[in-house]
Design an enzyme around this catalytic site. Structure first.
Site, PDB file in Angstrom:
ATOM      1  N   HIS A  52     -40.046 -34.360  -0.756  1.00 23.82           N
ATOM      2  CA  HIS A  52     -40.834 -33.586   0.202  1.00 23.82           C
ATOM      3  C   HIS A  52     -42.339 -33.824   0.028  1.00 23.82           C
ATOM      4  CE1 HIS A  52     -41.883 -30.255   2.824  1.00 23.82           C
ATOM      5  NE2 HIS A  52     -42.679 -29.793   1.875  1.00 23.82           N
ATOM      6  N   HIS A  92     -41.418 -34.111   7.698  1.00 17.96           N
ATOM      7  CA  HIS A  92     -39.995 -33.745   7.786  1.00 17.96           C
ATOM      8  C   HIS A  92     -39.179 -34.868   8.412  1.00 17.96           C
ATOM      9  CE1 HIS A  92     -40.880 -29.138   7.632  1.00 17.96           C
ATOM     10  NE2 HIS A  92     -40.544 -29.598   6.436  1.00 17.96           N
ATOM     11  N   ARG A 115     -50.336 -18.975  10.721  1.00 18.60           N
ATOM     12  CA  ARG A 115     -49.600 -19.462   9.546  1.00 18.60           C
ATOM     13  C   ARG A 115     -49.061 -20.872   9.771  1.00 18.60           C
ATOM     14  NH1 ARG A 115     -45.125 -16.336   5.638  1.00 18.60           N
ATOM     15  NH2 ARG A 115     -44.710 -18.171   4.366  1.00 18.60           N
TER      16      ARG A 115
HETATM   17  N1  LIG Z   1     -40.236 -20.662   0.364  1.00 22.32           N
HETATM   18  C1  LIG Z   1     -41.237 -21.415   0.690  1.00 22.32           C
HETATM   19  O1  LIG Z   1     -42.209 -20.976   1.291  1.00 22.32           O
HETATM   20  C2  LIG Z   1     -41.216 -22.842   0.305  1.00 22.32           C
HETATM   21  C3  LIG Z   1     -42.358 -23.626   0.402  1.00 22.32           C
HETATM   22  C4  LIG Z   1     -42.295 -24.945  -0.027  1.00 22.32           C
HETATM   23  C5  LIG Z   1     -41.117 -25.455  -0.523  1.00 22.32           C
HETATM   24  N2  LIG Z   1     -40.015 -24.666  -0.596  1.00 22.32           N
HETATM   25  C6  LIG Z   1     -38.760 -25.170  -1.153  1.00 22.32           C
HETATM   26  O2  LIG Z   1     -38.968 -25.480  -2.516  1.00 22.32           O
HETATM   27  C7  LIG Z   1     -38.099 -26.534  -2.904  1.00 22.32           C
HETATM   28  C8  LIG Z   1     -38.911 -27.569  -3.612  1.00 22.32           C
HETATM   29  O3  LIG Z   1     -39.517 -26.982  -4.747  1.00 22.32           O
HETATM   30  P1  LIG Z   1     -39.693 -27.803  -6.092  1.00 22.32           P
HETATM   31  O4  LIG Z   1     -40.389 -29.063  -5.823  1.00 22.32           O
HETATM   32  O5  LIG Z   1     -40.206 -26.881  -7.115  1.00 22.32           O
HETATM   33  O6  LIG Z   1     -38.173 -28.210  -6.358  1.00 22.32           O
HETATM   34  P2  LIG Z   1     -37.181 -27.945  -7.581  1.00 22.32           P
HETATM   35  O7  LIG Z   1     -36.981 -26.500  -7.786  1.00 22.32           O
HETATM   36  O8  LIG Z   1     -36.008 -28.788  -7.334  1.00 22.32           O
HETATM   37  O9  LIG Z   1     -38.005 -28.508  -8.828  1.00 22.32           O
HETATM   38  C9  LIG Z   1     -38.267 -29.898  -8.918  1.00 22.32           C
HETATM   39  C10 LIG Z   1     -37.698 -30.452 -10.228  1.00 22.32           C
HETATM   40  O10 LIG Z   1     -38.528 -30.021 -11.305  1.00 22.32           O
HETATM   41  C11 LIG Z   1     -37.728 -29.363 -12.285  1.00 22.32           C
HETATM   42  N3  LIG Z   1     -38.580 -28.373 -12.922  1.00 22.32           N
HETATM   43  C12 LIG Z   1     -39.159 -27.280 -12.366  1.00 22.32           C
HETATM   44  N4  LIG Z   1     -39.971 -26.684 -13.248  1.00 22.32           N
HETATM   45  C13 LIG Z   1     -39.903 -27.416 -14.394  1.00 22.32           C
HETATM   46  C14 LIG Z   1     -40.528 -27.301 -15.657  1.00 22.32           C
HETATM   47  N5  LIG Z   1     -41.426 -26.350 -15.935  1.00 22.32           N
HETATM   48  N6  LIG Z   1     -40.203 -28.206 -16.604  1.00 22.32           N
HETATM   49  C15 LIG Z   1     -39.312 -29.212 -16.339  1.00 22.32           C
HETATM   50  N7  LIG Z   1     -38.720 -29.385 -15.144  1.00 22.32           N
HETATM   51  C16 LIG Z   1     -39.006 -28.483 -14.192  1.00 22.32           C
HETATM   52  C17 LIG Z   1     -36.533 -28.835 -11.531  1.00 22.32           C
HETATM   53  O11 LIG Z   1     -35.430 -28.622 -12.388  1.00 22.32           O
HETATM   54  C18 LIG Z   1     -36.289 -29.953 -10.536  1.00 22.32           C
HETATM   55  O12 LIG Z   1     -35.589 -31.008 -11.153  1.00 22.32           O
HETATM   56  C19 LIG Z   1     -37.441 -27.038  -1.632  1.00 22.32           C
HETATM   57  O13 LIG Z   1     -36.144 -26.542  -1.558  1.00 22.32           O
HETATM   58  C20 LIG Z   1     -38.299 -26.455  -0.527  1.00 22.32           C
HETATM   59  O14 LIG Z   1     -37.577 -26.220   0.651  1.00 22.32           O
HETATM   60  C21 LIG Z   1     -40.045 -23.381  -0.209  1.00 22.32           C
HETATM   61 ZN   LIG Z   2     -44.242 -28.466   2.116  1.00 24.70          ZN
END
Ligand SMILES: NC(=O)c1ccc[n+]([C@@H]2O[C@H](COP(=O)([O-])OP(=O)(O)OC[C@H]3O[C@@H](n4cnc5c(N)ncnc54)[C@H](O)[C@@H]3O)[C@@H](O)[C@H]2O)c1
Ligand SMILES: [Zn+2]
Length: 361
Positions: A263, A251, A240
């Site tokens: 990111h 990072h 993984r």
């Molecule tokens: N759990 C895991 O395996 C895993 C893997 C990768 C990333 N992550 C985590 O995910 C986060 C990043 O995810 P992200 O990029 O989705 O961030 P996020 O949830 O902050 O979304 C990014 C932006 O897009 C907006 N948004 C989301 N969907 C939308 C839609 N349909 N319409 C309008 N706006 C929308 C959100 O409000 C935010 O402003 C980080 O915290 C990271 O650590 C977790």
């Molecule tokens: Zn990533």
């Protein structure tokens, strides 16, 4: 409606359902008995999508006890927000057999997942990813958690959702830059996977233009690939780790920029750095291929002027390991070729510094 469905073959398995104009309530009710529910969302997604979801769940027999909206953005992945959300669920009368619907990007998914993993020692989670990044990456694999002031994702757990359902139409309101950042993980997994998924990366430019077929194909490819990698090694004791491709320097860049660098952008640049390292260490020249793919996804291939020492220091806090001979070093995922990742490759500090210097402007 043409539904894509991928089973994540862990135990118990859970389905990821993908489609346009998805009837979420119908999909959910096919998997879970309607019961008490709450919706967690954020301030960007909630106003457009939460009321509609609540209505359709209610008409399918669910009782939506509360819609909890947290401020959009990474700062909501915090203990204080976590405690606030859990308190709202308690006051809404949520019980052990209730279900939490996490409607939003990766922040809502990680936060909601951690609440679901721990509220009353665990309730059901239905993940409804609305960002491309959440659809292709964070909603599959079960990692949930929040950040601490000391670092990202320091407090968390593994939780298998009961169901993941993604309506590609939700992407209509996602800003272009967020779409590109999701494509960084898509390009990453296509390079790791090779085969038909890699061939589909030809459609990256169309996906940027929001071509529905291209987006659908790439989301399905990613979910299938990630599901398979996760099933082989759910707790990340081995293979993984390949999913960290581009993330070691990525990072470091993110942290050195004080998280002013997103990111997805940092991972894009981190992959270019890894491609340079692979050329030096493994003799595989995939640098131009990386740059072409990332440019077609409208992602950066170099980072704004950052001190390489700062990046190294940030990587040190994250991933630094002592090698067998006691020297300071790092473990990288590199590509021997498209579809042929190797992990645990020892990279010493000097090599890492060189690779960072190549990509910081
Ligand atoms: N759990 C895991 O395996 C895993 C893997 C990768 C990333 N992550 C985590 O995910 C986060 C990043 O995810 P992200 O990029 O989705 O961030 P996020 O949830 O902050 O979304 C990014 C932006 O897009 C907006 N948004 C989301 N969907 C939308 C839609 N349909 N319409 C309008 N706006 C929308 C959100 O409000 C935010 O402003 C980080 O915290 C990271 O650590 C977790
Ligand atoms: Zn990533």
């Amino acid at each position: 409606m043409d539904l894509g469905r991928v089973e994540v073959p862990v135990s118990p398995p859970y389905p990821v359902v993908i489609g346009s104009g998805l009837n979420v309530a119908e999909v959910v009710s096919g998997e879970l008995q309607p019961n008490l529910a709450a919706i967690l969302t954020d301030s960007n997604v909630g106003p457009t999508h939460a009321a509609h979801l609540a209505r359709s769940l209610e008409s399918a027999g669910w009782h939506v006890a509360d819609i909890v909206e947290v401020p959009a953005g990474e700062p909501s992945k915090a203990i204080s927000t976590y405690a606030g959300v859990a308190g709202r669920l308690a006051r809404a009368g949520m019980m052990r057999d209730a279900t939490l619907f996490a409607l939003g990007g990766g922040v809502v998914g990680d936060l909601g997942g951690f609440v679901a993993a721990t509220f009353m020692r665990g309730i059901d989670l239905v993940a409804l990813p609305t960002s491309l990044l959440a659809m292709v990456d964070s909603s599959v694999g079960g990692k949930v958690g929040v950040d601490l002031p000391e670092g990202k994702n320091l407090l968390g757990s593994f939780l298998r959702p009961r169901l993941v359902a993604a309506d590609l139409d939700w992407l209509h309101t996602l800003p272009d830059r967020e779409l590109s950042r999701g494509l960084a993980e898509v390009v990453k997994m296509g390079l790791l996977s090779g085969g038909g998924y890699f061939d589909d990366l030809e459609r990256t430019e169309a996906a940027v233009e929001r071509d529905p077929d291209a987006l659908r194909a790439l989301v399905l490819d990613s979910v299938r690939f990630k599901a398979q990698v996760v099933a082989e090694d759910e707790l990340e004791s081995g293979r993984r780790a390949i999913l960290n491709y581009g993330h070691t320097i990525g990072h470091g860049l993110e942290a050195a920029a004080g998280y002013a660098l997103a990111h997805g952008d940092a991972v894009a640049v981190g992959m270019v750095a890894a491609a340079h390292l692979a050329r030096e260490k493994l003799g595989t020249d995939l640098v131009a291929l990386h740059e072409d793919l990332l440019v077609s996804a409208r992602l950066p291939t170099t980072a704004p002027a950052l001190e390489p020492e700062k990046v190294l220091a940030a990587m040190g806090r994250d991933k630094k390991r002592r090698t067998a001979d006691g020297a300071a070093g790092y473990r990288f995922v590199l590509l021997e070729d498209v579809g042929e990742p190797v992990w645990g490759v020892a990279v010493d500090e000097e090599e890492a510094r060189w690779a960072i210097e190549v990509v910081v402007g």
